[in-house]
Design a protein around this motif. Structure first.
Motif, PDB file in Angstrom:
ATOM      1  N   GLY A 106       0.929  -1.155   0.040  1.00 44.97           N
ATOM      2  CA  GLY A 106      -0.184  -0.011  -0.106  1.00 44.97           C
ATOM      3  C   GLY A 106       0.832   1.382   0.027  1.00 44.97           C
ATOM      4  O   GLY A 106       2.102   1.255   0.548  1.00 44.97           O
ATOM      5  N   TRP A 107       0.583   2.154  -0.388  1.00 44.30           N
ATOM      6  CA  TRP A 107       0.997   3.617  -0.570  1.00 44.30           C
ATOM      7  C   TRP A 107       0.246   4.841  -0.087  1.00 44.30           C
ATOM      8  O   TRP A 107      -1.007   4.680  -0.219  1.00 44.30           O
ATOM      9  CB  TRP A 107       1.488   3.723  -2.137  1.00 44.30           C
ATOM     10  N   ILE A 108       0.841   5.627   0.558  1.00 49.03           N
ATOM     11  CA  ILE A 108       0.159   6.787   0.953  1.00 49.03           C
ATOM     12  C   ILE A 108       0.794   8.246   0.361  1.00 49.03           C
ATOM     13  O   ILE A 108       1.935   8.045   0.447  1.00 49.03           O
ATOM     14  CB  ILE A 108       0.054   6.768   2.710  1.00 49.03           C
ATOM     15  N   ASN A 109      -0.061   9.044   0.041  1.00 51.61           N
ATOM     16  CA  ASN A 109       0.241  10.228  -0.530  1.00 51.61           C
ATOM     17  C   ASN A 109      -0.651  11.452  -0.051  1.00 51.61           C
ATOM     18  O   ASN A 109      -1.728  11.032   0.317  1.00 51.61           O
ATOM     19  CB  ASN A 109       0.303  10.353  -2.161  1.00 51.61           C
ATOM     20  N   TYR A 110      -0.098  12.531  -0.113  1.00 51.45           N
ATOM     21  CA  TYR A 110      -0.891  13.654   0.148  1.00 51.45           C
ATOM     22  C   TYR A 110      -1.639  13.785   1.535  1.00 51.45           C
ATOM     23  O   TYR A 110      -3.016  14.018   1.521  1.00 51.45           O
ATOM     24  CB  TYR A 110      -1.798  13.977  -0.966  1.00 51.45           C
ATOM     25  N   LEU A 111      -1.235  13.132   2.607  1.00 54.92           N
ATOM     26  CA  LEU A 111      -1.748  13.144   3.882  1.00 54.92           C
ATOM     27  C   LEU A 111      -1.487  14.864   4.285  1.00 54.92           C
ATOM     28  O   LEU A 111      -0.412  15.332   4.463  1.00 54.92           O
ATOM     29  CB  LEU A 111      -0.998  12.448   4.889  1.00 54.92           C
ATOM     30  N   GLY A 112      -2.624  15.507   4.633  1.00 51.65           N
ATOM     31  CA  GLY A 112      -2.265  16.990   4.993  1.00 51.65           C
ATOM     32  C   GLY A 112      -3.764  17.211   5.910  1.00 51.65           C
ATOM     33  O   GLY A 112      -4.614  16.743   5.798  1.00 51.65           O
ATOM     34  N   VAL A 113      -3.337  17.827   6.629  1.00 53.09           N
ATOM     35  CA  VAL A 113      -4.140  18.676   7.861  1.00 53.09           C
ATOM     36  C   VAL A 113      -3.807  20.181   7.815  1.00 53.09           C
ATOM     37  O   VAL A 113      -3.009  20.463   8.082  1.00 53.09           O
ATOM     38  CB  VAL A 113      -4.168  17.859   9.110  1.00 53.09           C
ATOM     39  N   ALA A 114      -5.123  20.876   7.957  1.00 55.38           N
ATOM     40  CA  ALA A 114      -5.071  22.249   7.946  1.00 55.38           C
ATOM     41  C   ALA A 114      -4.022  22.617   9.243  1.00 55.38           C
ATOM     42  O   ALA A 114      -4.348  22.005  10.236  1.00 55.38           O
ATOM     43  CB  ALA A 114      -6.675  22.850   7.948  1.00 55.38           C
ATOM     44  N   PRO A 115      -3.170  23.547   8.958  1.00 55.19           N
ATOM     45  CA  PRO A 115      -2.565  23.926  10.205  1.00 55.19           C
ATOM     46  C   PRO A 115      -3.098  24.242  11.260  1.00 55.19           C
ATOM     47  O   PRO A 115      -2.682  23.975  12.639  1.00 55.19           O
ATOM     48  CB  PRO A 115      -1.665  25.164   9.611  1.00 55.19           C
ATOM     49  N   MET A 129      -5.189   8.552   8.819  1.00 60.05           N
ATOM     50  CA  MET A 129      -4.358   7.352   8.617  1.00 60.05           C
ATOM     51  C   MET A 129      -4.908   6.153   9.061  1.00 60.05           C
ATOM     52  O   MET A 129      -4.870   5.234   8.396  1.00 60.05           O
ATOM     53  CB  MET A 129      -3.047   7.680   9.192  1.00 60.05           C
ATOM     54  N   ASP A 130      -5.754   6.048  10.183  1.00 64.31           N
ATOM     55  CA  ASP A 130      -6.364   4.943  10.644  1.00 64.31           C
ATOM     56  C   ASP A 130      -7.411   4.416   9.571  1.00 64.31           C
ATOM     57  O   ASP A 130      -7.419   3.334   9.221  1.00 64.31           O
ATOM     58  CB  ASP A 130      -7.183   5.200  11.923  1.00 64.31           C
ATOM     59  N   GLU A 131      -8.030   5.537   8.870  1.00 65.18           N
ATOM     60  CA  GLU A 131      -9.131   5.145   7.972  1.00 65.18           C
ATOM     61  C   GLU A 131      -8.435   4.467   6.710  1.00 65.18           C
ATOM     62  O   GLU A 131      -9.017   3.634   6.125  1.00 65.18           O
ATOM     63  CB  GLU A 131     -10.025   6.280   7.613  1.00 65.18           C
ATOM     64  N   ALA A 132      -7.383   5.035   6.229  1.00 63.04           N
ATOM     65  CA  ALA A 132      -6.554   4.795   5.075  1.00 63.04           C
ATOM     66  C   ALA A 132      -6.214   3.218   5.379  1.00 63.04           C
ATOM     67  O   ALA A 132      -6.342   2.448   4.590  1.00 63.04           O
ATOM     68  CB  ALA A 132      -5.646   5.760   4.612  1.00 63.04           C
ATOM     69  N   GLU A 133      -5.344   2.973   6.618  1.00 62.62           N
ATOM     70  CA  GLU A 133      -5.208   1.851   6.920  1.00 62.62           C
ATOM     71  C   GLU A 133      -6.077   0.616   6.948  1.00 62.62           C
ATOM     72  O   GLU A 133      -5.776  -0.267   6.451  1.00 62.62           O
ATOM     73  CB  GLU A 133      -4.240   2.014   8.346  1.00 62.62           C
ATOM     74  N   CYS A 164      -3.910  -5.703   1.939  1.00 58.68           N
ATOM     75  CA  CYS A 164      -2.634  -5.108   2.195  1.00 58.68           C
ATOM     76  C   CYS A 164      -1.812  -5.542   3.353  1.00 58.68           C
ATOM     77  O   CYS A 164      -2.259  -5.501   4.425  1.00 58.68           O
ATOM     78  CB  CYS A 164      -2.776  -3.536   2.122  1.00 58.68           C
ATOM     79  N   ALA A 165      -0.708  -5.833   3.186  1.00 61.75           N
ATOM     80  CA  ALA A 165       0.248  -6.372   4.338  1.00 61.75           C
ATOM     81  C   ALA A 165       1.187  -5.190   4.940  1.00 61.75           C
ATOM     82  O   ALA A 165       1.701  -5.255   6.044  1.00 61.75           O
ATOM     83  CB  ALA A 165       1.009  -7.594   4.236  1.00 61.75           C
ATOM     84  N   LYS A 166       1.549  -4.446   3.938  1.00 64.50           N
ATOM     85  CA  LYS A 166       2.519  -3.350   4.404  1.00 64.50           C
ATOM     86  C   LYS A 166       2.123  -2.172   3.683  1.00 64.50           C
ATOM     87  O   LYS A 166       1.881  -1.988   2.545  1.00 64.50           O
ATOM     88  CB  LYS A 166       4.100  -3.628   4.047  1.00 64.50           C
ATOM     89  N   ILE A 167       2.540  -0.929   4.297  1.00 66.06           N
ATOM     90  CA  ILE A 167       2.271   0.267   3.754  1.00 66.06           C
ATOM     91  C   ILE A 167       3.776   1.110   3.713  1.00 66.06           C
ATOM     92  O   ILE A 167       4.379   0.873   4.511  1.00 66.06           O
ATOM     93  CB  ILE A 167       1.489   1.277   4.515  1.00 66.06           C
ATOM     94  N   GLN A 168       3.741   1.518   2.379  1.00 71.99           N
ATOM     95  CA  GLN A 168       4.994   2.554   2.359  1.00 71.99           C
ATOM     96  C   GLN A 168       4.472   3.955   2.002  1.00 71.99           C
ATOM     97  O   GLN A 168       3.274   4.326   1.549  1.00 71.99           O
ATOM     98  CB  GLN A 168       5.630   2.024   0.746  1.00 71.99           C
ATOM     99  N   LEU A 169       5.377   4.641   2.480  1.00 74.30           N
ATOM    100  CA  LEU A 169       5.201   6.263   2.337  1.00 74.30           C
ATOM    101  C   LEU A 169       6.541   7.051   2.039  1.00 74.30           C
ATOM    102  O   LEU A 169       7.499   6.485   2.513  1.00 74.30           O
ATOM    103  CB  LEU A 169       4.514   7.024   3.349  1.00 74.30           C
TER     104      LEU A 169
END
Length: 141
Positions: A70-79, A91-95, A103-108
Motif C-alpha cells: 500500500g502507498w500513502i500520499n498527500y496526507l495533509g491537515v489544515a495547520p 491514517m487509521d481510515e486509510a490503513e 494489504c500487508a505493508k504500507i509505504q510512504l
C-alpha cells in the motif's frame, strides 16, 4: 470542536483540496496537484479520502494498493487543525481500507525537509526502511 467526518473525495472538493495541499506545503513545482488528483480518480478513487468539519475540508489522504504494498500520499491537515488527532484519524481510515484489500505493508515517502511529518509518522508506528527511494518521471507536469 465538531467531529471530523471522513469520506471519499468528490470532484467538488478539488479546489479545497488543492488549497489545503498548498497551505500544508505539499505542492512542489514538479507536481501539478490537479493532474495528481485527476490521475488518482482513474484508479482506486475510493482510497482518496477527505476529512471535513461541517462544510470545511480540513484533511486529505490519498492511498493506493498495487497488490503487493500500500502507498500513502498527500496526507495533509489544515495547520489550525493539527495536533487534534485528525492526521491519525485519516491514517487509521486509510490503513483500515488498505487492510480490507489484503494489504500487508504500507509505504510512504516524506521529504527530508519535513521533520514534523517524520515525527508524526514515527508516533503512529512507522519506521525508516533501509532502502533508497528512486524515481523516474515519465510525464512532465
Amino acid at each position: 470542536m465538531a467531529e471530523l467526518e471522513i469520506r471519499p473525495f468528490r470532484e467538488s472538493d478539488q479546489d479545497a483540496v488543492v488549497s489545503l495541499w498548498v497551505e500544508c506545503g505539499l505542492v512542489v513545482p514538479w507536481n501539478d496537484p490537479v493532474k495528481d488528483i485527476n490521475r488518482k480518480l482513474t484508479t482506486q478513487r475510493e482510497l482518496f479520502l477527505v476529512g471535513t468539519i461541517g462544510s470545511r475540508l480540513v484533511a486529505s489522504v490519498m492511498a493506493g494498493y498495487d497488490g503487493h504494498r500500500g502507498w500513502i500520499n498527500y496526507l495533509g491537515v489544515a495547520p489550525d487543525c493539527q495536533q487534534l488527532g485528525f492526521g491519525r484519524r485519516m491514517m487509521d481510515e486509510a490503513e483500515a481500507r488498505l487492510r480490507e484489500l489484503g494489504c500487508a505493508k504500507i509505504q510512504l515517502q516524506v521529504r527530508n525537509t519535513n521533520p514534523g511529518a517524520v515525527g508524526f509518522y514515527w508516533t503512529i508506528g512507522y519506521s525508516v526502511d533501509n532502502v533508497i527511494s528512486m524515481g523516474k518521471r515519465l510525464e512532465e507536469d
